[in-house]
Design an enzyme around this catalytic site. Structure first.
Site, PDB file in Angstrom:
ATOM      1  N   HIS A 186       0.857  -1.188   0.000  1.00 40.15           N
ATOM      2  CA  HIS A 186       0.000   0.000   0.000  1.00 40.15           C
ATOM      3  C   HIS A 186       0.895   1.241   0.000  1.00 40.15           C
ATOM      4  O   HIS A 186       2.073   1.163   0.368  1.00 40.15           O
ATOM      5  CB  HIS A 186      -0.884   0.057   1.255  1.00 40.15           C
ATOM      6  CG  HIS A 186      -2.015  -0.937   1.276  1.00 40.15           C
ATOM      7  ND1 HIS A 186      -1.829  -2.265   1.568  1.00 40.15           N
ATOM      8  CD2 HIS A 186      -3.352  -0.785   1.058  1.00 40.15           C
ATOM      9  CE1 HIS A 186      -3.004  -2.895   1.527  1.00 40.15           C
ATOM     10  NE2 HIS A 186      -3.939  -2.027   1.216  1.00 40.15           N
ATOM     11  N   LYS A 218       0.469   4.438   4.652  1.00 40.50           N
ATOM     12  CA  LYS A 218      -0.456   3.538   5.377  1.00 40.50           C
ATOM     13  C   LYS A 218       0.225   3.028   6.641  1.00 40.50           C
ATOM     14  O   LYS A 218       1.283   2.407   6.600  1.00 40.50           O
ATOM     15  CB  LYS A 218      -0.909   2.370   4.496  1.00 40.50           C
ATOM     16  CG  LYS A 218      -1.874   1.432   5.230  1.00 40.50           C
ATOM     17  CD  LYS A 218      -2.551   0.448   4.292  1.00 40.50           C
ATOM     18  CE  LYS A 218      -3.374  -0.615   5.020  1.00 40.50           C
ATOM     19  NZ  LYS A 218      -4.478  -0.095   5.814  1.00 40.50           N
TER      20      LYS A 218
HETATM   21  N1  NAI Z   1     -12.048   0.093   3.784  1.00 39.84           N
HETATM   22  C1  NAI Z   1     -11.516   0.451   2.599  1.00 39.84           C
HETATM   23  O1  NAI Z   1     -11.973   0.019   1.519  1.00 39.84           O
HETATM   24  C2  NAI Z   1     -10.367   1.389   2.570  1.00 39.84           C
HETATM   25  C3  NAI Z   1      -9.741   1.718   3.722  1.00 39.84           C
HETATM   26  N2  NAI Z   1      -8.757   2.659   3.725  1.00 39.84           N
HETATM   27  C4  NAI Z   1      -8.234   2.999   5.044  1.00 39.84           C
HETATM   28  O2  NAI Z   1      -8.696   4.309   5.383  1.00 39.84           O
HETATM   29  C5  NAI Z   1      -7.730   4.956   6.210  1.00 39.84           C
HETATM   30  C6  NAI Z   1      -7.316   6.276   5.574  1.00 39.84           C
HETATM   31  O3  NAI Z   1      -6.568   5.993   4.421  1.00 39.84           O
HETATM   32  P1  NAI Z   1      -6.064   7.149   3.430  1.00 39.84           P
HETATM   33  O4  NAI Z   1      -7.242   7.856   2.847  1.00 39.84           O
HETATM   34  O5  NAI Z   1      -5.096   6.516   2.515  1.00 39.84           O
HETATM   35  O6  NAI Z   1      -5.297   8.099   4.439  1.00 39.84           O
HETATM   36  P2  NAI Z   1      -4.873   9.615   4.216  1.00 39.84           P
HETATM   37  O7  NAI Z   1      -3.788   9.868   5.216  1.00 39.84           O
HETATM   38  O8  NAI Z   1      -4.643   9.913   2.786  1.00 39.84           O
HETATM   39  O9  NAI Z   1      -6.179  10.424   4.628  1.00 39.84           O
HETATM   40  C7  NAI Z   1      -6.652  10.416   5.945  1.00 39.84           C
HETATM   41  C8  NAI Z   1      -7.237  11.794   6.228  1.00 39.84           C
HETATM   42  O10 NAI Z   1      -7.837  11.734   7.508  1.00 39.84           O
HETATM   43  C9  NAI Z   1      -7.472  12.905   8.217  1.00 39.84           C
HETATM   44  N3  NAI Z   1      -7.561  12.615   9.644  1.00 39.84           N
HETATM   45  C10 NAI Z   1      -6.662  11.933  10.396  1.00 39.84           C
HETATM   46  N4  NAI Z   1      -7.109  11.844  11.661  1.00 39.84           N
HETATM   47  C11 NAI Z   1      -8.301  12.467  11.695  1.00 39.84           C
HETATM   48  C12 NAI Z   1      -9.260  12.724  12.723  1.00 39.84           C
HETATM   49  N5  NAI Z   1      -9.049  12.334  13.981  1.00 39.84           N
HETATM   50  N6  NAI Z   1     -10.390  13.374  12.395  1.00 39.84           N
HETATM   51  C13 NAI Z   1     -10.600  13.787  11.139  1.00 39.84           C
HETATM   52  N7  NAI Z   1      -9.726  13.599  10.123  1.00 39.84           N
HETATM   53  C14 NAI Z   1      -8.587  12.952  10.406  1.00 39.84           C
HETATM   54  C15 NAI Z   1      -6.074  13.256   7.723  1.00 39.84           C
HETATM   55  O11 NAI Z   1      -5.781  14.613   7.939  1.00 39.84           O
HETATM   56  C16 NAI Z   1      -6.192  12.907   6.251  1.00 39.84           C
HETATM   57  O12 NAI Z   1      -6.715  13.996   5.509  1.00 39.84           O
HETATM   58  C17 NAI Z   1      -6.590   3.938   6.370  1.00 39.84           C
HETATM   59  O13 NAI Z   1      -6.832   3.161   7.512  1.00 39.84           O
HETATM   60  C18 NAI Z   1      -6.739   3.091   5.122  1.00 39.84           C
HETATM   61  O14 NAI Z   1      -6.149   1.829   5.222  1.00 39.84           O
HETATM   62  C19 NAI Z   1      -8.350   3.286   2.589  1.00 39.84           C
HETATM   63  C20 NAI Z   1      -8.917   2.964   1.399  1.00 39.84           C
HETATM   64  C21 NAI Z   1      -9.953   1.958   1.282  1.00 39.84           C
HETATM   65  O1  LIG Z   2      -5.146   1.993   2.703  1.00 36.68           O
HETATM   66  C1  LIG Z   2      -5.674   1.541   1.663  1.00 36.68           C
HETATM   67  O2  LIG Z   2      -5.483   2.028   0.546  1.00 36.68           O
HETATM   68  C2  LIG Z   2      -6.531   0.377   1.787  1.00 36.68           C
HETATM   69  N1  LIG Z   2      -6.803  -0.084   2.976  1.00 36.68           N
HETATM   70  C3  LIG Z   2      -7.688  -1.159   3.250  1.00 36.68           C
HETATM   71  C4  LIG Z   2      -6.983  -2.278   3.965  1.00 36.68           C
HETATM   72  O3  LIG Z   2      -6.221  -2.024   4.912  1.00 36.68           O
HETATM   73  O4  LIG Z   2      -7.199  -3.455   3.615  1.00 36.68           O
HETATM   74  C5  LIG Z   2      -8.431  -1.631   2.022  1.00 36.68           C
HETATM   75  C6  LIG Z   2      -7.607  -1.601   0.782  1.00 36.68           C
HETATM   76  O5  LIG Z   2      -6.578  -2.552   0.884  1.00 36.68           O
HETATM   77  C7  LIG Z   2      -7.075  -0.221   0.546  1.00 36.68           C
END
Ligand code: NAI
Ligand SMILES: O=C(O)C1=N[C@H](C(=O)O)C[C@H](O)C1
Length: 207
Positions: A90, A94
């Site tokens: 990732h 991450k």
């Molecule tokens: N379930 C899924 O399908 C997916 C899950 N994810 C997960 O989502 C999470 C975020 O991933 P990304 O978008 O890549 O991270 P990122 O770091 O690009 O974005 C996270 C955002 O959340 C903000 N943030 C952090 N703490 C916060 C708080 N307490 N309150 C409000 N905003 C806050 C940050 O300032 C940043 O703008 C990770 O755990 C990632 O693995 C990401 C993509 C898909």
């Molecule tokens: O951080 C991501 O991008 C993603 N996070 C999720 C995970 O931890 O599995 C889902 C997907 O892999 C993308």
């Protein structure tokens, strides 16, 4: 409707606040204490919060996860004696191990091929992602590559399963479906108030 994609260190406190405010919310953030999040919503007798929490919102990937869970329920131990190895790559920011990999490892464990979570290989260095994993440079800031390998005890049978995502569209699409699903559950006054993405697929949102 709240959508939470934040950080493992923030998500449990966020969920507590959403639940206390009786909101409807979808959590895609991985790396938190999911059992605690579910309990926060489900155990609140006076709460009217509705939640959908899932480590992957990509519907095709969730369908694969559901298929592995169904295989494990139907044929428990089918891969006993096999060795599982898992590599996930990732974007470098991450913080946690892939939540998707953890969910699928749980299914493989029920199939008889367990793997400790700390044995999941995390690739977070961009040069390795390009050179070893084949991640396109344009996807370094947002990708999710997963490879699961199963090898029989004598090495004569090998399986390899991959799901490689570039960008975020697949999660955005699933998140919209999750929000619609959750709003419908709330409007219908459903007694169940905590869901996952497999529930969304079962409700017919695969298309
Ligand atoms: N379930 C899924 O399908 C997916 C899950 N994810 C997960 O989502 C999470 C975020 O991933 P990304 O978008 O890549 O991270 P990122 O770091 O690009 O974005 C996270 C955002 O959340 C903000 N943030 C952090 N703490 C916060 C708080 N307490 N309150 C409000 N905003 C806050 C940050 O300032 C940043 O703008 C990770 O755990 C990632 O693995 C990401 C993509 C898909
Ligand atoms: O951080 C991501 O991008 C993603 N996070 C999720 C995970 O931890 O599995 C889902 C997907 O892999 C993308």
């Amino acid at each position: 409707m709240v959508v939470d994609y934040t950080h493992p260190s923030a998500v449990n406190a966020n969920v507590a606040a959403y639940a206390a405010a009786n909101l409807s919310f979808v959590v895609g953030t991985t790396g938190g204490d999911e059992a605690a999040m579910r309990a926060t919503v489900a155990d609140g007798a006076a709460s009217t919060a509705y939640a959908l929490i899932a480590p992957n919102m990509g519907k095709q990937i969730v369908a694969l996860q559901a298929a592995l869970e169904a295989a494990a329920a139907t044929f428990p131990g089918a891969f006993a004696g096999y060795t599982l190895s898992v590599t996930e790559s990732h974007q470098s920011h991450k913080a946690d191990t892939s939540g998707t990999a953890k969910a699928n490892v749980a299914a493989f464990s029920a199939l008889g091929a367990p793997l400790p979570v700390d044995a999941i290989v995390k690739v977070r260095v961009p040069a390795d992602q390009v050179g070893e994993m084949g991640v396109p440079e344009a996807a370094l800031s947002g990708h999710a590559f997963h490879t699961y390998r199963l090898v029989s005890g004598d090495g004569s049978v090998r399986f390899e399963l991959q799901h490689n995502v570039c960008g975020r569209s697949v999660y955005a699409e699933g998140t919209v479906d999750a929000c619609v699903f959750l709003a419908q559950r709330r409007a219908g006054g459903d007694a169940v108030r905590v869901y996952n993405m497999i529930d969304v697929l079962r409700a017919g949102e695969m298309s």
